[in-house]
Design a protein around this motif. Sequence first.
Motif, PDB file in Angstrom:
ATOM      1  N   UNK A 117       0.831  -1.206   0.000  1.00  0.00           N
ATOM      2  CA  UNK A 117       0.000   0.000   0.000  1.00  0.00           C
ATOM      3  C   UNK A 117       0.867   1.257   0.000  1.00  0.00           C
ATOM      4  N   UNK A 118       1.991   1.226   0.707  1.00  0.00           N
ATOM      5  CA  UNK A 118       2.920   2.355   0.707  1.00  0.00           C
ATOM      6  C   UNK A 118       3.436   2.609  -0.716  1.00  0.00           C
ATOM      7  N   UNK A 119       3.802   1.544  -1.430  1.00  0.00           N
ATOM      8  CA  UNK A 119       4.241   1.689  -2.828  1.00  0.00           C
ATOM      9  C   UNK A 119       3.124   2.261  -3.691  1.00  0.00           C
ATOM     10  N   UNK A 120       1.905   1.757  -3.520  1.00  0.00           N
ATOM     11  CA  UNK A 120       0.779   2.248  -4.320  1.00  0.00           C
ATOM     12  C   UNK A 120       0.487   3.717  -4.048  1.00  0.00           C
ATOM     13  N   UNK A 121       0.964   4.235  -2.928  1.00  0.00           N
ATOM     14  CA  UNK A 121       0.835   5.660  -2.649  1.00  0.00           C
ATOM     15  C   UNK A 121       1.605   6.522  -3.639  1.00  0.00           C
ATOM     16  N   UNK A 122       2.523   5.919  -4.380  1.00  0.00           N
ATOM     17  CA  UNK A 122       3.318   6.616  -5.398  1.00  0.00           C
ATOM     18  C   UNK A 122       2.725   6.473  -6.796  1.00  0.00           C
ATOM     19  N   UNK A 123       1.653   5.722  -6.936  1.00  0.00           N
ATOM     20  CA  UNK A 123       1.085   5.415  -8.257  1.00  0.00           C
ATOM     21  C   UNK A 123       0.640   6.657  -9.021  1.00  0.00           C
ATOM     22  N   UNK A 124       0.215   7.694  -8.338  1.00  0.00           N
ATOM     23  CA  UNK A 124      -0.303   8.878  -9.013  1.00  0.00           C
ATOM     24  C   UNK A 124       0.743   9.855  -9.506  1.00  0.00           C
TER      25      UNK A 124
END
Length: 175
Positions: A117-124
């Motif tokens: 989830x921390x990595x997905x915080x960078x998806x945008x």
Amino acid sequence: MKTFGGPALFLDRSDINTDEIIPAKYLTEITKEDLKPYILEDLKLPGFDPKGEKIRASRVVVSRSNFGCGSSREHAPWVFEVNDINVVIAESFARIFRQNMFNCGMAALELPKEKLDLLFGYAGFADTAIAVDIESQKIMVKGGGKEESISFELSPFDKALVLAGGWVDYADSKY
């Protein structure tokens, strides 16, 4: 030695199967390179274009759980390899897909949901890049003016396979 990292492609879905990674109709191609244009061709995700620039520029895939499920075939890791994607990060992998990644000298890295989830915080962020240091077992993610370091676990044997360049190179050096 392969480079492990670069621009990241975020595929926010669980259960992405091998038919979505490389459709079965292309399994008769003669070389790995012939698979290249068909990567993720049948993957349906809002806003995802399998023929777009984002996929061509990406060097790391980040996804959710049970990545690579479905039919067992080496073609799924191969299509990543010929597209210069040598790392897939997910919460979990289908067993055969995961082993095929390591056998081909690529990294299938498992992270717990909180770290994923921390990595997905960078998806945008358009500038998100992920670097993976196999030796120190660290993932460095940068994007949107911030950065993080995330540790991952890797068995000594899987690490040896990746560092050797895959099963064939590992076996050649040992036997």
